[in-house]
Design a protein around this motif. Structure first.
Motif, PDB file in Angstrom:
ATOM      1  N   ARG A 145       0.893  -1.283  -0.104  1.00 28.83           N
ATOM      2  CA  ARG A 145       0.075   0.021   0.026  1.00 28.83           C
ATOM      3  C   ARG A 145       0.955   1.237   0.051  1.00 28.83           C
ATOM      4  O   ARG A 145       0.438   2.180  -0.688  1.00 28.83           O
ATOM      5  CB  ARG A 145      -1.007   0.105   1.301  1.00 28.83           C
ATOM      6  CG  ARG A 145      -2.059  -0.884   1.194  1.00 28.83           C
ATOM      7  CD  ARG A 145      -3.165  -0.897   2.065  1.00 28.83           C
ATOM      8  NE  ARG A 145      -2.671  -0.950   3.519  1.00 28.83           N
ATOM      9  CZ  ARG A 145      -2.529  -2.036   4.152  1.00 28.83           C
ATOM     10  NH1 ARG A 145      -2.733  -3.014   3.469  1.00 28.83           N
ATOM     11  NH2 ARG A 145      -2.014  -2.127   5.458  1.00 28.83           N
ATOM     12  N   ALA A 148       2.556   1.638  -3.478  1.00 33.52           N
ATOM     13  CA  ALA A 148       1.568   2.125  -4.211  1.00 33.52           C
ATOM     14  C   ALA A 148       1.410   3.772  -4.234  1.00 33.52           C
ATOM     15  O   ALA A 148       1.356   4.629  -4.998  1.00 33.52           O
ATOM     16  CB  ALA A 148       0.293   1.685  -4.174  1.00 33.52           C
ATOM     17  N   LYS A 149       1.393   4.257  -2.837  1.00 32.12           N
ATOM     18  CA  LYS A 149       1.148   5.627  -2.531  1.00 32.12           C
ATOM     19  C   LYS A 149       2.464   6.373  -2.951  1.00 32.12           C
ATOM     20  O   LYS A 149       2.288   7.383  -3.532  1.00 32.12           O
ATOM     21  CB  LYS A 149       1.043   5.864  -1.009  1.00 32.12           C
ATOM     22  CG  LYS A 149      -0.404   5.506  -0.641  1.00 32.12           C
ATOM     23  CD  LYS A 149      -0.404   5.833   0.975  1.00 32.12           C
ATOM     24  CE  LYS A 149      -1.610   5.229   1.581  1.00 32.12           C
ATOM     25  NZ  LYS A 149      -1.881   5.479   2.943  1.00 32.12           N
ATOM     26  N   ASP A 150       3.545   5.748  -2.666  1.00 32.52           N
ATOM     27  CA  ASP A 150       5.068   6.599  -3.110  1.00 32.52           C
ATOM     28  C   ASP A 150       4.829   6.733  -4.754  1.00 32.52           C
ATOM     29  O   ASP A 150       5.397   7.608  -5.361  1.00 32.52           O
ATOM     30  CB  ASP A 150       6.272   5.633  -2.656  1.00 32.52           C
ATOM     31  CG  ASP A 150       6.397   5.731  -1.386  1.00 32.52           C
ATOM     32  OD1 ASP A 150       5.474   6.656  -0.810  1.00 32.52           O
ATOM     33  OD2 ASP A 150       7.083   4.935  -0.599  1.00 32.52           O
ATOM     34  N   VAL A 151       4.559   5.536  -5.584  1.00 33.67           N
ATOM     35  CA  VAL A 151       4.559   5.428  -6.788  1.00 33.67           C
ATOM     36  C   VAL A 151       3.667   6.393  -7.444  1.00 33.67           C
ATOM     37  O   VAL A 151       3.773   7.478  -8.236  1.00 33.67           O
ATOM     38  CB  VAL A 151       4.221   4.166  -7.444  1.00 33.67           C
ATOM     39  CG1 VAL A 151       3.706   4.179  -8.951  1.00 33.67           C
ATOM     40  CG2 VAL A 151       5.419   3.123  -7.064  1.00 33.67           C
ATOM     41  N   SER A 152       2.290   6.658  -6.678  1.00 37.46           N
ATOM     42  CA  SER A 152       1.493   7.431  -7.201  1.00 37.46           C
ATOM     43  C   SER A 152       1.750   9.072  -6.957  1.00 37.46           C
ATOM     44  O   SER A 152       1.443   9.797  -7.742  1.00 37.46           O
ATOM     45  CB  SER A 152       0.171   7.428  -6.362  1.00 37.46           C
ATOM     46  OG  SER A 152      -0.932   8.314  -6.698  1.00 37.46           O
ATOM     47  N   ALA A 153       2.632   9.257  -5.921  1.00 35.23           N
ATOM     48  CA  ALA A 153       3.034  10.462  -5.487  1.00 35.23           C
ATOM     49  C   ALA A 153       4.376  10.964  -6.470  1.00 35.23           C
ATOM     50  O   ALA A 153       4.151  11.992  -6.970  1.00 35.23           O
ATOM     51  CB  ALA A 153       3.699  10.657  -4.051  1.00 35.23           C
ATOM     52  N   SER A 154       5.178   9.935  -6.855  1.00 34.72           N
ATOM     53  CA  SER A 154       6.069  10.293  -7.776  1.00 34.72           C
ATOM     54  C   SER A 154       5.497  10.408  -9.520  1.00 34.72           C
ATOM     55  O   SER A 154       5.992  11.384  -9.935  1.00 34.72           O
ATOM     56  CB  SER A 154       6.987   9.060  -7.889  1.00 34.72           C
ATOM     57  OG  SER A 154       7.687   8.915  -6.585  1.00 34.72           O
ATOM     58  N   ALA A 155       4.746   9.694  -9.596  1.00 33.48           N
ATOM     59  CA  ALA A 155       3.893  10.103 -10.722  1.00 33.48           C
ATOM     60  C   ALA A 155       3.317  11.432 -10.994  1.00 33.48           C
ATOM     61  O   ALA A 155       3.141  11.946 -12.038  1.00 33.48           O
ATOM     62  CB  ALA A 155       2.721   8.998 -11.011  1.00 33.48           C
ATOM     63  N   GLY A 156       2.692  11.868  -9.788  1.00 32.93           N
ATOM     64  CA  GLY A 156       1.941  13.207  -9.855  1.00 32.93           C
ATOM     65  C   GLY A 156       3.001  14.281 -10.025  1.00 32.93           C
ATOM     66  O   GLY A 156       2.708  15.199 -10.479  1.00 32.93           O
ATOM     67  N   SER A 159       4.286  14.145 -13.328  1.00 32.44           N
ATOM     68  CA  SER A 159       3.208  14.743 -14.229  1.00 32.44           C
ATOM     69  C   SER A 159       3.313  16.318 -14.279  1.00 32.44           C
ATOM     70  O   SER A 159       3.208  17.000 -15.134  1.00 32.44           O
ATOM     71  CB  SER A 159       1.966  14.242 -13.893  1.00 32.44           C
ATOM     72  OG  SER A 159       0.687  15.176 -14.570  1.00 32.44           O
TER      73      SER A 159
END
Length: 179
Positions: A145, A148-156, A159
């Motif tokens: 979990r 996934a949050k770290d990947v989401s933050a990095s992707a943001g 972006s």
């Protein structure tokens, strides 16, 4: 933690000694387990691979080896969650095969087997705790979990950086165009 260093060997002891006893008296254990094994193979035998032995003596010996090996691993703290899972997988059929108190007619024998059944249920509870024990480390689910949050933050962040870069390039392109 000292609690794990004491608890794991204590929990493992019954399995190691039981496995040794089963190896020494494989034929007797097989005779006790044979009705359960025959009924189980009658019900699910067509889905059990042919490589799985059906001979009760062989199955008792395999079960004994699992109890000894996994018990020693649990006691030593080597892959304790896996070891506890293997012991739990061994305990359930053993309990059903040898302590089916609900089939007993004699009240004394029924009471004795009921005690053994619930003793094994208690051992199963201890093994479940050992299976879930991460020794203070985050569980795989927690790590997944958070990853996934770290990947989401990095992707943001990527972006937003890409958007800023695109905006800068667009402004440069506008300035470079004749008006």
């Amino acid at each position: 933690m000292i609690l794990r260093r004491v608890a794991r060997p204590l929990l493992a002891t019954i399995f190691v000694t039981g496995g040794i006893n089963a190896l020494r008296q494989a034929e007797g254990h097989a005779k006790a387990a044979e009705p359960f094994l025959n009924a189980a193979f009658d019900k699910v035998g067509d889905v059990v691979p042919e490589q799985i032995p059906r001979d009760p003596v062989t199955l008792v010996r395999v079960d004994a080896a699992v109890k000894i090996g996994a018990g020693l691993a649990l006691a030593a703290g080597k892959a304790p969650r896996l070891a506890a899972g293997l012991l739990l997988g061994s305990l359930v059929p053993t309990t059903l095969a040898t302590h089916s108190f609900w089939t007993m007619k004699d009240p004394g024998e029924r009471a004795q087997q009921q005690i053994q059944f619930f003793k094994n249920a208690g051992l199963a509870g201890g093994l479940l705790l050992a299976v879930a024990d991460t020794a203070g480390k985050p569980s795989v689910g927690w790590r997944a979990r958070h990853a996934a949050k770290d990947v989401s933050a990095s992707a943001g962040k990527l972006s937003r950086k890409a958007e800023k870069r695109a905006n800068k390039l667009a402004k440069r392109a506008q300035k470079a165009l004749p008006h």
